[in-house]
Write an enzyme that holds these catalytic residues in place. Structure first.
Site, short mmCIF file in Angstrom:
data_model
loop_
_atom_site.label_atom_id
_atom_site.label_comp_id
_atom_site.label_asym_id
_atom_site.label_seq_id
_atom_site.Cartn_x
_atom_site.Cartn_y
_atom_site.Cartn_z
N ARG A 94 11.31 39.66 21.63
CA ARG A 94 10.96 38.89 22.84
C ARG A 94 9.94 39.67 23.68
O ARG A 94 9.06 39.07 24.29
CB ARG A 94 12.21 38.60 23.67
CG ARG A 94 13.26 37.69 23.01
CD ARG A 94 12.70 36.38 22.52
NE ARG A 94 13.69 35.52 21.86
CZ ARG A 94 14.05 35.61 20.58
NH1 ARG A 94 13.56 36.54 19.79
NH2 ARG A 94 14.92 34.77 20.08
N GLU A 153 6.68 39.37 21.99
CA GLU A 153 6.19 38.02 22.26
C GLU A 153 5.55 37.93 23.64
O GLU A 153 4.51 37.29 23.82
CB GLU A 153 7.35 37.03 22.14
CG GLU A 153 6.97 35.58 22.35
CD GLU A 153 8.16 34.66 22.17
OE1 GLU A 153 8.83 34.73 21.11
OE2 GLU A 153 8.46 33.88 23.09
N SER A 213 -1.30 52.68 33.42
CA SER A 213 -0.86 53.79 32.58
C SER A 213 0.52 53.56 31.97
O SER A 213 1.42 53.05 32.63
CB SER A 213 -0.84 55.08 33.40
OG SER A 213 -0.42 56.16 32.60
#
Lengths: 149, 149, 149, 149, 149, 149, 149, 149, 149, 149
Positions: free
Chosen positions: H90, H93, H116
């Site tokens: 997830r 994704e 960063s």
């Protein structure tokens, strides 16, 4: 129990390092080229019983290992599709840069077909050169034409 | 507007097919080997102004295309990491099957280092053979040793 | 200007759909097998001038397209290394499931070497069967032995 | 404790090398084709209790190994998506070069659908030939049509 | 000139968006399931002449496009081996997480073999649920056993 | 010392083969579906203490293994991104061939969102059929809509 | 004719550059967060008719493009599986370095399940800091537990 | 002899399961966040001598293992480029769907540069919600601008 | 028996951690740069007998391990084609972002050819800076021109 | 309409070839280093309005193209993960062969952290050498330490 030719290759390599054996000496004992001999010891060729026995003596192999040497191996000596070792990568680079050139010139000379990688031999020699010695490699493969049917 | 060397290569290839030009004839005009000439026409080498002009005449190239021939190209002639064309694949197979053999034998003869793919030449010849003609290829690359520092 | 054999293949395929041409009819005109003919039309084989002319008539090709048919093509007909089309995947699956079996049995019968994919022919036939017709495919490839040198 | 079919396959292979067993002899004992037998021994097929017992005797397997032979295995016999072994690669090359040809011809004869790789058999034979013996392979797979619903 | 089924699929999709056509309405006109109909319109199935004509009317296709609909297409609808779209990825995830489970249970019930993806149908329905409606999918595939030979 | 859930899975699988245990019997003891039970035993689900204790008894697991069963595992049961096993591949093929179809139909019915692979259940049944029994699989996943924010 | 959502995204992006439009202004007009608005304009979300009309006015889109905005798109905004752009790669790196950490801590707090990427929102803010301003990102996703069945 | 940090990570993980240790308790003893602590224990961070000693006591590590904890590790916690575990996927994704959105909004606010992943912190909290609790994650990374030179 | 240089590298690394050895101290004993020394100890360079003996003393290596140090190794120190470790990835990123820049500028200054990675040295130094110390790296490689032949 | 920065890069490159412009001259006009200037022109850096205007004059760019130059681009200049061009590959090889060496030495000097690829500069110079001129490259990146939190 030895479960693959790969294990035999590892035994040969570690024995070679430990005893300081040279591939050219093994080839001399087999009365074959150093190129075929090295490929065979590195697990890329099947040996006859006589050849396997000689290699077995050189590297102090067990009977089981000698039996494995006589089996046609699963070939392919590189751990990755694009080799990371600089020496071997240079060869991959040659195929990548000159691949279409080789294809064009063989087709121009012979027509459609391939240069065999089976009915094939290789010879690697040092060529002295004052600007730095060169590696000379002669590859010889039978031309196999595509035919209609 | 021509946006890449690749476009010039495609123009050269389609003109070659349409006019039936041979690489060896182009090489003859350039007074260079057919191997270097073909690689250059296929987008793998930069040409001098003189060489580019000759190639431009042979393939009826525009001034812009001739300018592109003089730029060091982004090299690599194959569309996939593992080539699918059978002729070129046989060469990839040689690297895969004989890669570690070549490495071992060059190291045995020269020590740690590589065979250059830059200071390099190639010569492809037909060798007549009653059992079927052979493709003979001579590769020559300078040995470059690794040094301590 | 046609820049690759691939463009010729696309013209052939779209003409085939538009005109409803059958591969077996093209093969009949060429007096060759339907397998070789189809592979040639799909861009995997080089044709002679005569063959190219016949194919050019069938598919109404330009002279330039007919010239491309006579060039040895960059072979490989699949867009991905593992094919996604179910029919073609089944063949990939056969190689994956039976690959080591084929290797073992050819080595058991012939020794170390390969079955040629160049000196090769293929014949595809329908075999009527009350439980559902079968596809019968006969592959014939010359055995090429590895030799010592 | 045996944790996968793969371990059984390795035991079978190393016993085969050590004892010099031939696949065709195993097939003879099973009264089945050498092709199915080899695939089964190489971990691609599930065996019945009777078949597993016979194979267990031939290769001196433990009861646990014989139990594993009766489980439907996780199939796929190749270590990489594109095989590196030259013999097996030639088959991959056939799929790559002839894949779309096979697809076109099966569709031309049967309509949309596939040739089954499950309801399938294979027969590998040596065909003597004065120009060099050939490997003949007959593949037979049931045609499975796509249907509307 | 239309050069691939993929072009027809794009025309269908853009017409669908422009005209606001629903897949279920197309299915109704074909008197077939919405699942098969959608797959066919998205380039995964071959249509009969009658089906292609109806689809052609709905999407105002040219005769050439209608001819392409009747050709068995090169199947596979995803641009990458692991799909990036979240909805489709969830299905890939199911195969990844439950793949061995499905394999074990089918083998436990049926023995070694597969569930056909060709002799196959799918039905997608909304199931009302107070905690949030659910997607119910019924898959039905013929079991094909591996047999000895 | 057990270092991963994967080791527990291997112990369960080898015990299952050695003792001839059936997944449906394990499910019966857990009073849960055979689908969830198998997935859990194959290392894809975390078990409660009670569930883990029952599974531990069935497969004679150590306390340490039983503790591992209660940890949320690193999920994913397949060794390669594209599965090689024919049974599991057919499911991957369904996602590849029908993936865009499923996406279109769920969006047509529910709007933008996904079918959950977490709030999800699966039921696998044998459907007798005179033309050959079928595998029927019912998948049920909650629809989760994308929302604006 | 517009053939994919991707084309609409490209029109939006080039109009944005040409007119100097800011995402936050578009969001203001939609009365939605800048995060959702940007994702929607970049082709990752489906818009309602009202939203699409507003976006269409801002970017001078055709009716056809506005229709495409209302279709659930094929999601995934990156051209390669591992992103090459340094800003986006840092996020991939976070998943790679902290992935197992996130997994462990969510499981420790919630048990087995996932953090939804669908029922999800994101808020990106500049946090002034004398040592250099920071990017603060708040992610909020519903926890979805795995359940037995 | 311990040969990599990875071995220490495995010892920590198996001890954690066997003893039922919680990451938040380890963090409490280190007087650091649970996020940094977990990442460090999972082999992604180097510890000071004091921190390593405390972790060593909690997990009963040998002096050698404690020495390894103080070495900067080879980072990256995932076995595949695209993670298969649903929870971690997830997050991948999110990067895939929202990657270009994050890039656009950071550039709109800060100009060209990156957030960063080194000067970075993360905080994971449970947010109670009557519709189902949510996972809230706050990421804070210093903005690093690209500069001319 | 030691079967690869990789095993020697692991012994060196684990001894380094256990004994707290510094690379710069090893370099001092070899009277060579710390860069070459580290690369050699990490398995990327072949050592002379004298160098190998010194390294062997520092790390208490066996005679067999010392023999392995003198063999040209299979080079390549990274486990994946795109490195996951953030420090090493930054270098990969430099090649990705600046690769074409480096190519253009070397060609502009030197013409077509390469910067050798074999006749090459590297020097890594800390540069104190009030805004945060910097890592300064000097790379020096011989220019190798492509030549015609 | 220009749809991506990539198109601007191609216009710059083709104009450069057609007009024979040198990167160092462009850099001189921008009063910046040739390294940054080339990277910016090749689509890896965002320019200020003033810089973009100057570059626009040099390469005769449209206002739209000049606007694109001021947008932070999607970075990454290489078409494949492992570069095929020999000059750029040598840099990839350096990362592969020396990657772990660089990591070890930076950690030995600075502790855990990275060398920034953002707060970074590069300087490429020709170093005359009687044995063949050398390419000297100085890289300077700020060290960024990992910190606890």
């Amino acid at each position: 129990m030895i479960q693959s030719r790969d294990e035999v290759t590892k035994i040969i390599c570690s024995t070679k390092v430990a005893k300081g054996i040279k591939w050219s000496d093994v080839a001399h004992k087999l009365e074959l080229s150093k190129e075929w001999t090295t490929a065979a010891c590195l697990g890329q060729m099947a040996l006859t019983k006589e050849q396997a026995t000689i290699v077995g003596e050189v590297f102090s192999l067990s009977d089981e290992a000698i039996a494995w040497l006589q089996i046609a191996p699963y070939k392919g000596s590189l751990p990755t599709a694009v080799p990371t070792d600089p020496l071997i990568y240079r060869w991959y680079e040659l195929v990548n840069v000159y691949g279409t050139t080789i294809k064009e010139l063989i087709h121009e000379e012979f027509g459609d077909g391939i240069m065999s990688a089976i009915d094939f031999s290789m010879d690697i020699q040092r060529e002295p050169d004052p600007k730095g010695d060169r590696v000379n490699v002669v590859l010889s493969g039978k031309f196999l034409p595509y035919k209609t049917y």
